[in-house]
Design an enzyme around this catalytic site. Sequence first.
Site, short mmCIF file in Angstrom:
data_model
loop_
_atom_site.label_atom_id
_atom_site.label_comp_id
_atom_site.label_asym_id
_atom_site.label_seq_id
_atom_site.Cartn_x
_atom_site.Cartn_y
_atom_site.Cartn_z
N PRO A 276 19.95 44.04 33.24
CA PRO A 276 18.55 43.78 32.90
C PRO A 276 17.74 45.07 32.83
CG PRO A 276 18.92 43.37 35.23
CD PRO A 276 20.26 43.74 34.65
N CYS A 346 -3.85 58.79 13.35
CA CYS A 346 -4.28 58.54 11.97
C CYS A 346 -3.34 57.61 11.22
CB CYS A 346 -4.43 59.87 11.25
SG CYS A 346 -5.56 60.94 12.12
N GLU A 347 -3.22 56.40 11.71
CA GLU A 347 -2.42 55.37 11.04
C GLU A 347 -3.05 54.03 11.38
OE1 GLU A 347 1.70 55.07 10.95
OE2 GLU A 347 2.08 57.17 11.44
N1 LLP Z 1 22.28 46.25 27.69
C1 LLP Z 1 22.40 46.68 26.43
C2 LLP Z 1 23.74 47.00 25.90
C3 LLP Z 1 21.25 46.85 25.64
O1 LLP Z 1 21.37 47.27 24.39
C4 LLP Z 1 19.98 46.56 26.19
C5 LLP Z 1 18.76 46.73 25.40
C6 LLP Z 1 19.91 46.11 27.51
C7 LLP Z 1 21.09 45.96 28.24
C8 LLP Z 1 18.62 45.79 28.20
O2 LLP Z 1 17.99 44.72 27.61
P1 LLP Z 1 16.69 44.08 28.30
O3 LLP Z 1 17.11 43.41 29.58
O4 LLP Z 1 15.72 45.16 28.52
O5 LLP Z 1 16.21 43.09 27.29
N2 LLP Z 1 12.63 48.81 22.48
C9 LLP Z 1 12.73 47.37 22.41
C10 LLP Z 1 13.88 46.82 23.22
C11 LLP Z 1 15.23 47.42 22.86
C12 LLP Z 1 16.37 46.87 23.68
C13 LLP Z 1 17.63 47.58 23.40
N3 LLP Z 1 18.73 47.19 24.20
C14 LLP Z 1 11.40 46.76 22.83
O6 LLP Z 1 10.49 47.50 23.16
O7 LLP Z 1 11.25 45.54 22.82
#
Ligand code: LLP
Length: 423
Positions: A276, A346-347
Amino acid sequence: MSHFAYQNGELHAEGVPLSRIAAAVGTPVYVYSETALTDAYRRFAGALADAGLDARVCYAMKANSNLAVVRALAACGAGADVVSGGELTRALAAGVDPAEIVFSGVGKTADEMRQAIAAGIGQFNVESIPELDRLSEVAAESSATVNVAVRVNPDVDADTHHKISTGRHHDKFGIEIDRAREVYAHAAALSGITPNAVAVHIGSQLTDLSPFRAAFIRVAALVHDLRADGHEITKLDLGGGLGIEYGHQSPPDPRDYAAIVADTVGDLGCILVFEPGRYLAGPAGVLLTEIIYIKDAETRSFAIVDAAMNDLVRPAMYDAHHEILPVREPGTDDHTHSYDIVGPVCETGDTFATQRDLPALTAGELVVIRDAGAYGAVMASGYNSRPLIAEVLVRGDSYSVVRVRQDIATMLAQESLADWQSE
Ligand code: LLP
């Protein structure tokens, strides 16, 4: 309970008034609650333990890799999911047990593999045959044997934003689950590799449990097939992805998630790894920013704040909704007014919220953008030559600056004219 609440007419982080942090550290600034981080960890890990699962929680550091944040979670017993040599260095510096580090990602370089093998990490999650071959070569250099999970792509739609959905057959992640048996056979024949685990991660910010269930059912079937093929599968890495509210969504409770896990893979006798990120860090942070101007245009009122899309890119990048609150507590009979909350970049995309109803705002007052603890500071850039902002960790009545505000002199010191320009 939120650790960001109004007390004595003012929004606090735990016991610290946010205005105090703004006065001392300046704005914009990320403020994290250590208790929110550790409470979230305990809720998540506790739900898995209560469901009778043999679970390890490896915090996905990509969500927020500040040393102090990682340390707070490591102190609760978290391992780490890292995706680069940089994150691995941070995990070690924060005191994460190397045996509890998982290295994920589609593009690990040989140098990163060497670094991870030297550190003695617990598991590599491999996503392609060329990567397996490379890892075997690198392991052979140091006569090491490494534990490998093949990340499979179960072809399940996570029903989340398309840019953060990772488990559909056309996504770049993992190996098609239907090809997994031949890939494990390939891996088992390589030296230096022990393919004893299966990994899956279908996306982020999931607000419905059914895609998890569908993916885990497919993984369970694969484990039976792999065992029939003679592989000793002892670990499953079920990824991250549990969503959070962002003030308007209804994500599942970790206990319901744990029940699905128990139901689908609980009887396989495997150690279960979870990664997580957002669930642990997201609600534990706010972006504290000051209103520079109120600009009343013919059809809109703009509250122009000193934070911008380079500090928090989620609204610009994913049209993400973040709740916005004034630091001064609104009175019960305050009239609301509709604002576009925008930054100075500026966007047009530099917009945190459009036509948001808020109590009347004035220039000079503070507001917070909530649920900014995950994928906030880590995704920041220096666009418009705006230095990276400070980060503060709060515990109880204390706060501490855990990353100093970058300054323009430091940014410039890393640049120079070309040799021929300075003559
Ligand atoms: N494990 C793997 C292999 C992942 O690719 C990710 C997230 C996680 C765990 C963690 O996932 P979470 O529990 O945080 O959902 N920048 C984007 C989110 C990108 C997530 C990428 N991978 C946003 O701001 O929503």
